[in-house]
Design a protein around this motif. Structure first.
Motif, PDB file in Angstrom:
ATOM      1  N   LEU A 183       2.139   2.192   3.653  1.00  0.00           N
ATOM      2  CA  LEU A 183       2.024   2.243   2.535  1.00  0.00           C
ATOM      3  C   LEU A 183       0.638   3.359   1.879  1.00  0.00           C
ATOM      4  CD1 LEU A 183       2.392   2.180  -0.654  1.00  0.00           C
ATOM      5  CD2 LEU A 183       0.739  -0.044  -0.646  1.00  0.00           C
ATOM      6  N   ALA A 184      -0.117   3.320   2.121  1.00  0.00           N
ATOM      7  CA  ALA A 184      -1.343   4.922   2.198  1.00  0.00           C
ATOM      8  C   ALA A 184      -0.326   5.925   2.603  1.00  0.00           C
ATOM      9  CB  ALA A 184      -2.205   4.007   3.192  1.00  0.00           C
ATOM     10  N   ASN A 185      -0.162   5.664   3.982  1.00  0.00           N
ATOM     11  CA  ASN A 185       0.975   7.129   4.709  1.00  0.00           C
ATOM     12  C   ASN A 185       2.168   7.807   3.779  1.00  0.00           C
ATOM     13  OD1 ASN A 185      -0.989   7.595   7.176  1.00  0.00           O
ATOM     14  ND2 ASN A 185      -0.122   6.059   7.663  1.00  0.00           N
ATOM     15  N   ALA A 186       2.893   6.926   2.841  1.00  0.00           N
ATOM     16  CA  ALA A 186       3.682   6.899   2.620  1.00  0.00           C
ATOM     17  C   ALA A 186       3.166   7.946   1.041  1.00  0.00           C
ATOM     18  CB  ALA A 186       4.388   5.682   1.436  1.00  0.00           C
ATOM     19  N   ILE A 187       1.991   7.806   0.225  1.00  0.00           N
ATOM     20  CA  ILE A 187       1.650   7.918  -0.824  1.00  0.00           C
ATOM     21  C   ILE A 187       0.713   9.487  -0.660  1.00  0.00           C
ATOM     22  CG2 ILE A 187      -0.410   7.085  -2.979  1.00  0.00           C
ATOM     23  CD1 ILE A 187       0.745   4.845  -2.254  1.00  0.00           C
TER      24      ILE A 187
ATOM     25  N   ILE B  59     -18.349   7.653  -8.024  1.00  0.00           N
ATOM     26  CA  ILE B  59     -18.615   6.340  -6.651  1.00  0.00           C
ATOM     27  C   ILE B  59     -18.852   7.722  -5.491  1.00  0.00           C
ATOM     28  CG2 ILE B  59     -17.734   5.369  -4.968  1.00  0.00           C
ATOM     29  CD1 ILE B  59     -19.254   3.951  -8.321  1.00  0.00           C
ATOM     30  N   VAL B  60     -17.494   8.744  -5.625  1.00  0.00           N
ATOM     31  CA  VAL B  60     -17.152   9.336  -4.391  1.00  0.00           C
ATOM     32  C   VAL B  60     -18.042  10.436  -4.123  1.00  0.00           C
ATOM     33  CG1 VAL B  60     -15.278  10.930  -3.078  1.00  0.00           C
ATOM     34  CG2 VAL B  60     -14.449   8.930  -4.488  1.00  0.00           C
TER      35      VAL B  60
ATOM     36  N   ILE C 258     -10.563  15.519  -1.309  1.00  0.00           N
ATOM     37  CA  ILE C 258     -11.807  14.319  -0.282  1.00  0.00           C
ATOM     38  C   ILE C 258     -11.841  13.196  -1.781  1.00  0.00           C
ATOM     39  CG2 ILE C 258     -13.812  14.119  -1.367  1.00  0.00           C
ATOM     40  CD1 ILE C 258     -14.841  16.816  -1.523  1.00  0.00           C
ATOM     41  N   TYR C 259     -10.856  12.800  -3.005  1.00  0.00           N
ATOM     42  CA  TYR C 259     -10.761  11.432  -3.729  1.00  0.00           C
ATOM     43  C   TYR C 259      -9.347  11.093  -2.369  1.00  0.00           C
ATOM     44  CZ  TYR C 259     -13.687  14.089  -6.970  1.00  0.00           C
ATOM     45  OH  TYR C 259     -14.130  14.669  -7.833  1.00  0.00           O
ATOM     46  N   HIS C 260      -8.539  11.723  -2.700  1.00  0.00           N
ATOM     47  CA  HIS C 260      -7.491  11.656  -1.843  1.00  0.00           C
ATOM     48  C   HIS C 260      -7.445  10.430  -0.650  1.00  0.00           C
ATOM     49  CE1 HIS C 260      -3.996  13.506  -4.247  1.00  0.00           C
ATOM     50  NE2 HIS C 260      -4.632  12.988  -5.163  1.00  0.00           N
ATOM     51  N   THR C 261      -8.562  11.078   0.308  1.00  0.00           N
ATOM     52  CA  THR C 261      -8.696  10.382   1.384  1.00  0.00           C
ATOM     53  C   THR C 261      -9.257   8.904   1.179  1.00  0.00           C
ATOM     54  OG1 THR C 261      -9.223  12.621   2.168  1.00  0.00           O
ATOM     55  CG2 THR C 261     -10.105  10.817   3.611  1.00  0.00           C
ATOM     56  N   PHE C 262     -10.726   9.153   0.166  1.00  0.00           N
ATOM     57  CA  PHE C 262     -11.183   8.550   0.217  1.00  0.00           C
ATOM     58  C   PHE C 262     -10.287   7.196  -0.915  1.00  0.00           C
ATOM     59  CE2 PHE C 262     -15.824   8.074   0.076  1.00  0.00           C
ATOM     60  CZ  PHE C 262     -16.316   9.980   1.210  1.00  0.00           C
ATOM     61  N   ILE C 263      -9.494   7.523  -1.712  1.00  0.00           N
ATOM     62  CA  ILE C 263      -7.512   6.853  -1.939  1.00  0.00           C
ATOM     63  C   ILE C 263      -7.013   5.878  -0.993  1.00  0.00           C
ATOM     64  CG2 ILE C 263      -6.178   6.173  -3.328  1.00  0.00           C
ATOM     65  CD1 ILE C 263      -7.813   8.440  -5.522  1.00  0.00           C
TER      66      ILE C 263
ATOM     67  N   LYS D 107      -7.519  13.541   7.100  1.00  0.00           N
ATOM     68  CA  LYS D 107      -9.142  13.842   7.114  1.00  0.00           C
ATOM     69  C   LYS D 107      -9.890  11.778   7.044  1.00  0.00           C
ATOM     70  CE  LYS D 107     -11.381  17.500   6.165  1.00  0.00           C
ATOM     71  NZ  LYS D 107     -10.602  18.966   5.600  1.00  0.00           N
ATOM     72  N   THR D 108     -10.457  11.722   7.016  1.00  0.00           N
ATOM     73  CA  THR D 108     -11.080  10.226   7.422  1.00  0.00           C
ATOM     74  C   THR D 108     -12.571  10.851   6.596  1.00  0.00           C
ATOM     75  OG1 THR D 108     -12.746  10.335   9.042  1.00  0.00           O
ATOM     76  CG2 THR D 108      -9.769   9.519   9.799  1.00  0.00           C
ATOM     77  N   ILE D 109     -12.799   9.257   5.970  1.00  0.00           N
ATOM     78  CA  ILE D 109     -14.019   9.494   5.062  1.00  0.00           C
ATOM     79  C   ILE D 109     -15.082  10.345   6.264  1.00  0.00           C
ATOM     80  CG2 ILE D 109     -16.334   8.248   4.447  1.00  0.00           C
ATOM     81  CD1 ILE D 109     -13.568   6.217   2.635  1.00  0.00           C
TER      82      ILE D 109
END
Ligand code: GLU
Length: 550
Positions: free
Chosen positions: A6-10, A239-240, A124-129, A16-18
């Motif tokens: 699901l995460a990859n589909a979105i 938050i991020v 950055i936000y997308h990585t965290f989401i 990148k990672t956190i």
């Protein structure tokens, strides 16, 4: 199908990672106890006094602790042109010399924890989401506006708490393959946080102003990413950002207190330590018999532009705010007149937790005091600066003969008890226009005669005085004695004590006589020292004014 699918589909492009970001923005290298604060305004095109007051707290907290204060522009929500609004924020801080240690302005970046515009931090936000989706703590929601309206109506009719939570959060239970299919079909969606809280359970948390708070847990699956521009909501973005920028203290208005449980749950979901929160009380004012919030709609003083336009010295505005930030500031400032305001050790605990009372009369008093202590050169320079921007005609007049203007401004200044008559620079012209012949000639004259108001008596006093007594070379004592002699000669009482006991026995006193001279020359019954005024005006100018009394 898993959450990862699901995460990859979105977010197929997010690689990148956190941890990558944690490496890019390592712990800051600051001394022990240093506080990192931020001013995080949304560029609305309006600089509210309440925002500025928070910025001062941020600044003082950082300076007090050898820490760092940065400016972050929270522009995830704005559809309008941001540039001008950001200029306004920047210029307002600059005007008060509140200079962020880190910021981004006009393409110039100061600091290595940016970007400092949220709109530039999408990846950055997308990585965290993406991470939250992978661990099953966020999901796409396909509910339409109509469905959400319907839900709200349903809850309101039954007097239930409104919101997308528990059994009402219907998209949280959609099977993953269905979610992916909808996304592949191009259906619109937002991303929601999947809460694990229970509204009926309470938890304790510390706010540095309010103390220990007992709040209900969050149970809402609130939106963390919008559908249209895929930008995060405030709840998520801060938050991020505060995590990656290593903010230690979040200073913000108490209107955010109600969403604190959401924010704390988010920090927990990531396993991050939350910063300390300083929720500042609302700025309030007296309105008749009641006290109410200072409002953008009703109160011109809600805007920072008000203070600059009127020409308040920046120190006055800061001092007025500092005294409501901590009421012991005033005493500290009196004891440490040479220290900078940010050397004062601010204590959030000592803030009133109900409302912060901002009073324009108090500001005027502070300001009068500050202006009265300036040298003639300082007040002249400040006045000219202000006038160059807001009153060009007056700026030209006071620049014609700088020494003359300074002498006017110096009447009853640069002495132990200076006169406290100017609260702001725009008020000065109103008070000294009669000292400038070209302004006097243009003015619609209205004479403020006092007790002696018969024109024949007035003419008699003025003519006798200027023909037989006044000399521009007299020293002050001689000058004063001459006014006394004149009064005696014309039958006015010179013994003020006797006069006060039996005012009806006399046609007036020496004070009334000097008022006549004052009004004849200036039209005003209240002015600074008359002796100084007469000395500064030329003989020609005096004659012109005497001849106007007909
Ligand atoms: N952007 C938010 C506002 O303008 C800031 C709140 C905060 O400082 O976190 O209200």
């Amino acid at each position: 199908m898993t959450n990862k699918d699901l995460a990859n589909a979105i977010f197929p492009d997010i690689t990148k990672t956190i941890a990558d970001y944690e490496n890019m923005y390592p712990e800051r290298n600051l001394p022990e106890g240093a506080k990192v604060t931020r001013f995080a305004p949304s560029p609305t095109g309006y600089m509210h006094l309440g925002g500025f007051y928070q910025a001062i707290i941020d600044y003082v907290l950082a300076k007090n602790s050898n820490g760092l204060f940065y400016l972050r522009i929270e522009d995830t929500d704005t559809k309008r042109e941001v540039k001008e609004a950001v200029d306004l924020i920047y210029e307002s801080l600059n005007h008060y010399n509140i200079i962020p240690d880190e910021s981004e302005y006009n393409g110039e970046i100061k600091g290595s924890y940016g970007p400092y515009f949220q709109s530039e931090r999408k990846e950055i936000y997308h990585t965290f989401i993406k991470y939250l989706i992978e661990i099953g703590r966020a999901y796409p929601c396909f509910c339409t506006k109509e469905e959400l309206d319907e839900l709200r109506k349903h809850q309101e009719e039954r007097k239930f708490r409104t919101g997308y939570y528990g059994r009402y959060a219907k998209c949280r239970v959609l099977p993953i393959d269905e979610q992916i299919k909808k996304i592949q079909n191009g259906e619109e969606y937002v991303i929601r946080f999947k809460s694990e809280g229970n509204f009926d359970l309470k938890f304790k948390t510390e706010d540095l102003v309010k103390g220990t708070l007992e709040l209900s847990q969050n149970d809402e699956d609130f939106v963390i990413m919008k559908s249209s521009d895929k930008l995060p909501t405030y709840h998520f973005a801060h938050i991020v950002d505060d995590y990656l920028m290593h903010t230690t203290h979040v200073v913000r208005g108490e209107e955010w207190l109600s969403s604190l449980p959401k924010h704390l749950e988010l920090f927990k979901a990531f396993g991050f330590k939350a910063p300390k929160y300083v929720h500042t009380p609302l700025l309030v004012k007296k309105d008749g018999n009641s006290v109410r919030k200072i409002s953008k709609r009703k109160d011109p003083e809600a805007s920072m532009a008000y203070y600059k336009d009127k020409g308040y010295p920046t120190e006055a505005v800061i001092e007025a705010l500092m005294t409501i930030i901590n009421s012991n500031y005033e005493e500290w400032h009196t004891q440490n007149p040479d220290k900078k305001f940010y050397e004062f050790v601010y204590s959030p605990k000592k803030m009133s937790s109900s409302g912060a009372f901002f009073d324009l009369d108090k500001l005027d008093n502070i300001s009068r005091n500050i202006i009265s202590k300036m040298t003639k050169d300082e007040v002249y320079d400040n006045l000219l600066n202000w006038a160059n921007e807001y009153n060009k005609e007056f700026a030209d007049i006071i620049s014609e003969d700088i020494d003359y203007t300074k002498s006017i401004l110096n009447i009853e200044r640069e002495q132990k008890k200076p006169r406290k008559d100017y609260a702001y620079y725009s008020d000065i012209e109103n008070q000294i226009w009669y000292m400038f012949p070209e302004l006097f000639d243009k003015h619609e004259l209205s004479y403020e005669w006092g007790k002696i108001n018969d024109l024949n008596d007035i003419k008699n006093i003025v003519n006798t005085y200027f023909n037989d007594y006044y000399s521009s070379s007299d020293d002050k004592d001689t000058w004063f004695n001459k006014v006394k002699e004149l009064s005696e000669k014309l039958g006015y009482c010179t013994d003020m004590k006797a006069y006060k006991e039996n005012p009806d026995n006399y046609k007036g006193s020496v004070a009334d006589v000097s008022t006549v001279i004052r009004v004849a020359i200036t039209t005003k019954s209240m002015t600074p020292d008359l002796y100084e005024i007469l000395k500064l005006l030329s003989t020609n100018e005096l004659n012109k004014r005497i001849n106007l009394i007909k």
